[in-house]
Write a protein that holds these residues in place. Structure first.
Motif, PDB file in Angstrom:
ATOM      1  N   LEU A  61       0.836  -1.192   0.000  1.00  0.00           N
ATOM      2  CA  LEU A  61       0.000   0.000   0.000  1.00  0.00           C
ATOM      3  C   LEU A  61       0.876   1.250   0.000  1.00  0.00           C
ATOM      4  O   LEU A  61       1.906   1.291   0.666  1.00  0.00           O
ATOM      5  N   THR A  62       0.428   2.255  -0.734  1.00  0.00           N
ATOM      6  CA  THR A  62       1.149   3.522  -0.764  1.00  0.00           C
ATOM      7  C   THR A  62       0.819   4.324   0.484  1.00  0.00           C
ATOM      8  O   THR A  62      -0.134   4.028   1.211  1.00  0.00           O
ATOM      9  N   PHE A  63       1.619   5.370   0.722  1.00  0.00           N
ATOM     10  CA  PHE A  63       1.357   6.255   1.860  1.00  0.00           C
ATOM     11  C   PHE A  63      -0.056   6.828   1.770  1.00  0.00           C
ATOM     12  O   PHE A  63      -0.754   6.946   2.778  1.00  0.00           O
ATOM     13  N   THR A  64      -0.484   7.209   0.569  1.00  0.00           N
ATOM     14  CA  THR A  64      -1.823   7.769   0.384  1.00  0.00           C
ATOM     15  C   THR A  64      -2.891   6.736   0.729  1.00  0.00           C
ATOM     16  O   THR A  64      -3.857   7.053   1.438  1.00  0.00           O
ATOM     17  N   GLN A  65      -2.732   5.514   0.258  1.00  0.00           N
ATOM     18  CA  GLN A  65      -3.698   4.452   0.569  1.00  0.00           C
ATOM     19  C   GLN A  65      -3.746   4.190   2.070  1.00  0.00           C
ATOM     20  O   GLN A  65      -4.828   4.032   2.648  1.00  0.00           O
ATOM     21  N   LEU A  66      -2.585   4.147   2.703  1.00  0.00           N
ATOM     22  CA  LEU A  66      -2.536   3.918   4.149  1.00  0.00           C
ATOM     23  C   LEU A  66      -3.188   5.072   4.903  1.00  0.00           C
ATOM     24  O   LEU A  66      -3.907   4.858   5.880  1.00  0.00           O
ATOM     25  N   GLN A  94       9.984   2.332  -3.376  1.00  0.00           N
ATOM     26  CA  GLN A  94       9.137   2.817  -4.455  1.00  0.00           C
ATOM     27  C   GLN A  94       8.072   1.777  -4.786  1.00  0.00           C
ATOM     28  O   GLN A  94       8.337   0.577  -4.791  1.00  0.00           O
ATOM     29  N   SER A  95       6.865   2.239  -5.060  1.00  0.00           N
ATOM     30  CA  SER A  95       5.768   1.349  -5.412  1.00  0.00           C
ATOM     31  C   SER A  95       6.021   0.699  -6.770  1.00  0.00           C
ATOM     32  O   SER A  95       6.400   1.386  -7.721  1.00  0.00           O
ATOM     33  N   PRO A  96       5.797  -0.607  -6.879  1.00  0.00           N
ATOM     34  CA  PRO A  96       5.961  -1.263  -8.180  1.00  0.00           C
ATOM     35  C   PRO A  96       4.888  -0.821  -9.190  1.00  0.00           C
ATOM     36  O   PRO A  96       5.102  -0.885 -10.391  1.00  0.00           O
ATOM     37  N   GLN A  97       3.733  -0.344  -8.689  1.00  0.00           N
ATOM     38  CA  GLN A  97       2.645   0.081  -9.572  1.00  0.00           C
ATOM     39  C   GLN A  97       2.743   1.544  -9.989  1.00  0.00           C
ATOM     40  O   GLN A  97       2.219   1.933 -11.017  1.00  0.00           O
ATOM     41  N   ASP A  98       3.381   2.385  -9.164  1.00  0.00           N
ATOM     42  CA  ASP A  98       3.439   3.827  -9.426  1.00  0.00           C
ATOM     43  C   ASP A  98       4.795   4.350  -8.976  1.00  0.00           C
ATOM     44  O   ASP A  98       5.069   4.440  -7.780  1.00  0.00           O
ATOM     45  N   SER A  99       5.630   4.713  -9.930  1.00  0.00           N
ATOM     46  CA  SER A  99       6.994   5.124  -9.599  1.00  0.00           C
ATOM     47  C   SER A  99       7.048   6.413  -8.776  1.00  0.00           C
ATOM     48  O   SER A  99       8.068   6.723  -8.179  1.00  0.00           O
ATOM     49  N   ARG A 100       5.934   7.156  -8.703  1.00  0.00           N
ATOM     50  CA  ARG A 100       5.895   8.383  -7.904  1.00  0.00           C
ATOM     51  C   ARG A 100       5.513   8.106  -6.450  1.00  0.00           C
ATOM     52  O   ARG A 100       5.665   8.966  -5.593  1.00  0.00           O
ATOM     53  N   ALA A 101       4.999   6.925  -6.171  1.00  0.00           N
ATOM     54  CA  ALA A 101       4.486   6.599  -4.834  1.00  0.00           C
ATOM     55  C   ALA A 101       5.469   5.713  -4.069  1.00  0.00           C
ATOM     56  O   ALA A 101       6.261   4.979  -4.658  1.00  0.00           O
ATOM     57  N   MET A 102       5.372   5.809  -2.742  1.00  0.00           N
ATOM     58  CA  MET A 102       6.222   5.007  -1.860  1.00  0.00           C
ATOM     59  C   MET A 102       5.360   4.006  -1.085  1.00  0.00           C
ATOM     60  O   MET A 102       4.212   4.294  -0.747  1.00  0.00           O
ATOM     61  N   CYS A 103       5.946   2.843  -0.814  1.00  0.00           N
ATOM     62  CA  CYS A 103       5.274   1.782  -0.064  1.00  0.00           C
ATOM     63  C   CYS A 103       6.087   1.412   1.171  1.00  0.00           C
ATOM     64  O   CYS A 103       7.281   1.668   1.245  1.00  0.00           O
TER      65      CYS A 103
END
Length: 161
Positions: A61-66, A94-103
């Motif tokens: 999950l990304t920071f935004t999702q969390l 880095q998120s595997p689905q979105d290179s701008r997002a962090m997991c």
């Protein structure tokens, strides 16, 4: 004024009951956070909740999702995550689905914490629900689920203004 007096005072009308429920949610959250933070070492309640959600998720999950799941901002998740990185519980990548997002990824220390350390405290915390019957637990679960629907409705209403 004691708790019984407050309950009696606020039980007279539906409007007063709504006010009491709202206040109770706020007070219960504060009391639980204080109890947890003072009694269980190494992680705060907010840190524990973040670890718990990450642990239960089947996907990264990304920071935004969390933040959406935990009811706070992406920035708050980042602050909590930074502390957990320093404590060795997680890594950020880095998120595997979105290179701008962090997991957030759990480290072995987090898994050990849940298996060894926290299991002891989980037994103690179960006393919170020992005052309920099985039927009351089911009803409370249903009502709290409906509360989320009310919160989402309020968020939409406030967002319109």
């Amino acid at each position: 004024m004691d708790l019984d007096s407050l309950i009696t005072k606020f039980s007279t009308t539906k409007e007063n009951q709504r006010k009491a429920i709202f206040s109770t949610l706020f007070i219960a959250e504060n009391r639980l956070q204080t109890l947890f933070d003072n009694h269980i070492p190494e992680v705060s309640l907010k840190q524990f909740m973040l670890l718990s959600v990450v642990r239960q998720s089947k996907e990264e999950l990304t920071f935004t999702q969390l933040g959406n799941l935990l009811g706070c901002s992406r920035q708050n998740i980042k602050k909590i995550a930074d502390i957990l990185v320093k404590k060795g519980f997680i890594t950020i990548r880095q998120s595997p689905q979105d290179s701008r997002a962090m997991c957030i990824c759990l480290e072995e220390k987090a898994n050990n914490y849940f298996q060894k350390d926290f299991s002891h405290y989980q037994k103690e915390l179960s006393c919170l629900f020992d005052v309920y019957t099985d039927n009351e637990i089911e009803t409370l679960f249903i009502l709290l689920s409906k509360l989320y629907a009310g919160i989402e409705k309020l968020e939409k209403e406030v967002g319109k203004k």
